[in-house]
Motif scaffolding. Structure first.
Motif, short mmCIF file in Angstrom:
data_model
loop_
_atom_site.label_atom_id
_atom_site.label_comp_id
_atom_site.label_asym_id
_atom_site.label_seq_id
_atom_site.Cartn_x
_atom_site.Cartn_y
_atom_site.Cartn_z
N MET A 154 0.86 -1.18 0.00
CA MET A 154 0.00 0.00 0.00
C MET A 154 0.90 1.23 0.00
O MET A 154 1.70 1.43 0.91
N ALA A 155 0.78 2.05 -1.05
CA ALA A 155 1.59 3.25 -1.18
C ALA A 155 0.80 4.46 -0.69
O ALA A 155 -0.26 4.77 -1.21
N ARG A 156 1.35 5.14 0.29
CA ARG A 156 0.68 6.28 0.92
C ARG A 156 1.40 7.58 0.57
O ARG A 156 2.63 7.62 0.52
N THR A 157 0.64 8.62 0.33
CA THR A 157 1.23 9.95 0.19
C THR A 157 0.60 10.92 1.18
O THR A 157 -0.61 10.89 1.42
N ASP A 158 1.46 11.76 1.75
CA ASP A 158 1.02 12.84 2.64
C ASP A 158 1.19 14.19 1.96
O ASP A 158 1.17 15.24 2.61
N ALA A 159 1.32 14.17 0.63
CA ALA A 159 1.60 15.40 -0.11
C ALA A 159 0.44 16.39 -0.10
O ALA A 159 0.64 17.57 -0.37
N ARG A 160 -0.77 15.94 0.17
CA ARG A 160 -1.91 16.86 0.19
C ARG A 160 -1.67 18.03 1.13
O ARG A 160 -1.99 19.18 0.82
N ALA A 161 -1.06 17.77 2.29
CA ALA A 161 -0.89 18.81 3.30
C ALA A 161 0.16 19.84 2.93
O ALA A 161 0.07 21.00 3.35
N THR A 162 1.15 19.44 2.14
CA THR A 162 2.28 20.34 1.88
C THR A 162 2.41 20.77 0.42
O THR A 162 2.85 21.89 0.15
N GLU A 163 2.05 19.88 -0.50
CA GLU A 163 2.23 20.17 -1.93
C GLU A 163 0.90 20.38 -2.66
O GLU A 163 0.90 20.78 -3.82
N GLY A 164 -0.21 20.07 -2.00
CA GLY A 164 -1.51 20.25 -2.61
C GLY A 164 -2.10 18.95 -3.18
O GLY A 164 -1.41 17.95 -3.35
N LEU A 165 -3.38 19.00 -3.48
CA LEU A 165 -4.10 17.81 -3.94
C LEU A 165 -3.60 17.32 -5.29
O LEU A 165 -3.51 16.10 -5.51
N ASP A 166 -3.28 18.22 -6.20
CA ASP A 166 -2.81 17.80 -7.53
C ASP A 166 -1.57 16.91 -7.42
O ASP A 166 -1.48 15.87 -8.07
N GLU A 167 -0.61 17.34 -6.60
CA GLU A 167 0.61 16.56 -6.44
C GLU A 167 0.33 15.23 -5.75
O GLU A 167 0.90 14.19 -6.12
N ALA A 168 -0.56 15.23 -4.76
CA ALA A 168 -0.90 13.99 -4.07
C ALA A 168 -1.52 12.97 -5.03
O ALA A 168 -1.18 11.79 -5.02
N ILE A 169 -2.42 13.43 -5.89
CA ILE A 169 -3.05 12.55 -6.87
C ILE A 169 -2.01 12.06 -7.88
O ILE A 169 -1.98 10.87 -8.24
N ALA A 170 -1.12 12.95 -8.32
CA ALA A 170 -0.08 12.56 -9.27
C ALA A 170 0.81 11.47 -8.67
O ALA A 170 1.22 10.52 -9.36
N ARG A 171 1.13 11.60 -7.39
CA ARG A 171 1.97 10.59 -6.74
C ARG A 171 1.24 9.25 -6.65
O ARG A 171 1.85 8.21 -6.90
N CYS A 172 -0.03 9.27 -6.32
CA CYS A 172 -0.78 8.02 -6.25
C CYS A 172 -0.82 7.32 -7.61
O CYS A 172 -0.67 6.09 -7.70
N ARG A 173 -1.01 8.09 -8.66
CA ARG A 173 -1.02 7.51 -10.00
C ARG A 173 0.35 6.92 -10.34
O ARG A 173 0.44 5.84 -10.93
N LEU A 174 1.41 7.61 -9.97
CA LEU A 174 2.76 7.11 -10.20
C LEU A 174 3.00 5.81 -9.42
O LEU A 174 3.58 4.85 -9.96
N PHE A 175 2.56 5.79 -8.16
CA PHE A 175 2.75 4.59 -7.34
C PHE A 175 2.07 3.37 -7.97
O PHE A 175 2.61 2.26 -7.95
N ARG A 176 0.90 3.58 -8.54
CA ARG A 176 0.20 2.48 -9.22
C ARG A 176 0.98 2.03 -10.45
O ARG A 176 1.09 0.83 -10.73
N GLU A 177 1.51 2.97 -11.20
CA GLU A 177 2.30 2.63 -12.39
C GLU A 177 3.53 1.81 -12.00
O GLU A 177 3.97 0.93 -12.77
N LEU A 178 4.07 2.08 -10.83
CA LEU A 178 5.24 1.35 -10.36
C LEU A 178 4.92 -0.03 -9.82
O LEU A 178 5.83 -0.81 -9.53
N GLY A 179 3.62 -0.33 -9.63
CA GLY A 179 3.23 -1.66 -9.20
C GLY A 179 2.64 -1.78 -7.82
O GLY A 179 2.40 -2.90 -7.35
N ALA A 180 2.39 -0.66 -7.13
CA ALA A 180 1.73 -0.73 -5.82
C ALA A 180 0.36 -1.37 -5.96
O ALA A 180 -0.37 -1.09 -6.91
N ASP A 181 0.00 -2.22 -5.01
CA ASP A 181 -1.28 -2.93 -5.08
C ASP A 181 -2.45 -2.02 -4.77
O ASP A 181 -3.57 -2.24 -5.25
N MET A 182 -2.22 -0.99 -3.95
CA MET A 182 -3.29 -0.06 -3.57
C MET A 182 -2.65 1.25 -3.15
O MET A 182 -1.45 1.31 -2.86
#
Length: 284
Positions: A154-182
């Motif tokens: 499970m790949a978690r991002t805390d970027a919403r608090a510091t970098e904003g929602l756009d960056e947090a969503i971008a990181r989640c999409r990247l984590f999935r591309e890298l193979g994270a299960d959730m």
């Protein structure tokens, strides 16, 4: 023999929301299983609180979390999610964390992109590493899984608090591309943010539900309709336990009877005396 990781995969594949309580020790995990939950979540916040009486600010170590997790997984048959913090170092540390959690019996390990020492996701003072380092952590975790660790990532991002929602969503999409299960986008601050995350990131997603935290406590049906697969209440059992202990200690301190506790027979049953007696009799 079906592993708990395989059981978790099946739970994620079936229709409906997977609702999980938090657990902080073997007994709280067993009570979760006894209550009928299909899985539970070992919260780093809760383990740091109960094992060390310290805040979730990176003070607890890999070894302490691993030992607690081994006891938790050994006490139950349901799949347990384990808080793996930041992975405790560089890419090789991340791989060691994933492999260790798999050997301890966890079905899933959660890894986050905060700067060490990390912070609870709903408190102040958070900072995240750059996107490249965050990706490296998840890549290392996925490599450990692909090399034989029987565990989901499970790949978690805390970027919403510091970098904003756009960056947090971008990181989640990247984590999935890298193979994270959730994925787990921590601390969205409105239903609209939650809806956007679910709409823009594919795969299983987790909602973290904390009383008076930053994220709205929405009904299960609404979370499922948004696209969440998992709803976790990581601190609810711990909060209930603290409230109950304070109350009974106050009663004793006032010279009264404890009250409000289970009776001794129920207490013995909760920790396994009936099973122990039956097994002991078998060997007499």
């Amino acid at each position: 023999m079906v592993s708990r990781t395989q059981v978790l995969r099946a739970l994620l594949a079936r229709p409906g929301l997977l609702v999980m309580p938090g657990c902080h020790d073997a007994l709280s995990a067993r009570l979760a299983e006894e209550a009928g939950f299909d899985s539970a979540f070992m919260s780093g916040f809760a383990v740091s609180a109960t094992r060390l009486a310290l805040p979730d600010t990176g003070l607890i170590s890999y070894g302490e979390l691993l030992e607690q997790g081994r006891n938790i997984c050994g006490a139950v048959s349901i799949p347990i999610f384990g808080d793996g913090d930041t992975g405790f170092g560089n890419a090789l540390n991340v791989k060691r964390t994933v492999e260790g959690y798999a050997r301890a019996g966890f079905a899933c390990v959660m890894l986050e992109d905060q700067v060490a020492p990390k912070r609870c996701g709903h408190t102040q003072g958070k900072a995240v590493v750059g996107r490249a380092e965050a990706a490296l952590r998840i890549r290392a975790a996925v490599d450990a899984r692909e090399e034989g660790a029987d565990i989901l990532i499970m790949a978690r991002t805390d970027a919403r608090a510091t970098e904003g929602l756009d960056e947090a969503i971008a990181r989640c999409r990247l984590f999935r591309e890298l193979g994270a299960d959730m994925t787990f986008l921590e601390a969205p601050e409105s239903a609209e943010e939650m809806r956007r995350y679910c709409g823009e990131v594919e795969g299983p997603k987790m909602a973290n539900l904390i009383e008076r935290g930053k994220t709205p406590l929405l009904p299960h049906a609404e979370l499922e309709a948004m696209g969440y697969k998992i709803a976790v209440y990581p601190l609810a059992p711990l909060g209930a336990a603290i409230g109950a202990m304070r109350e009974v200690l106050a009663r004793i301190g006032r010279g009264g009877r404890p009250g409000g506790t289970v009776d001794f027979e129920a207490l013995k049953a909760a920790v396994g005396f009936p099973g122990y007696y039956a097994e002991d009799e078998r060997y007499r």
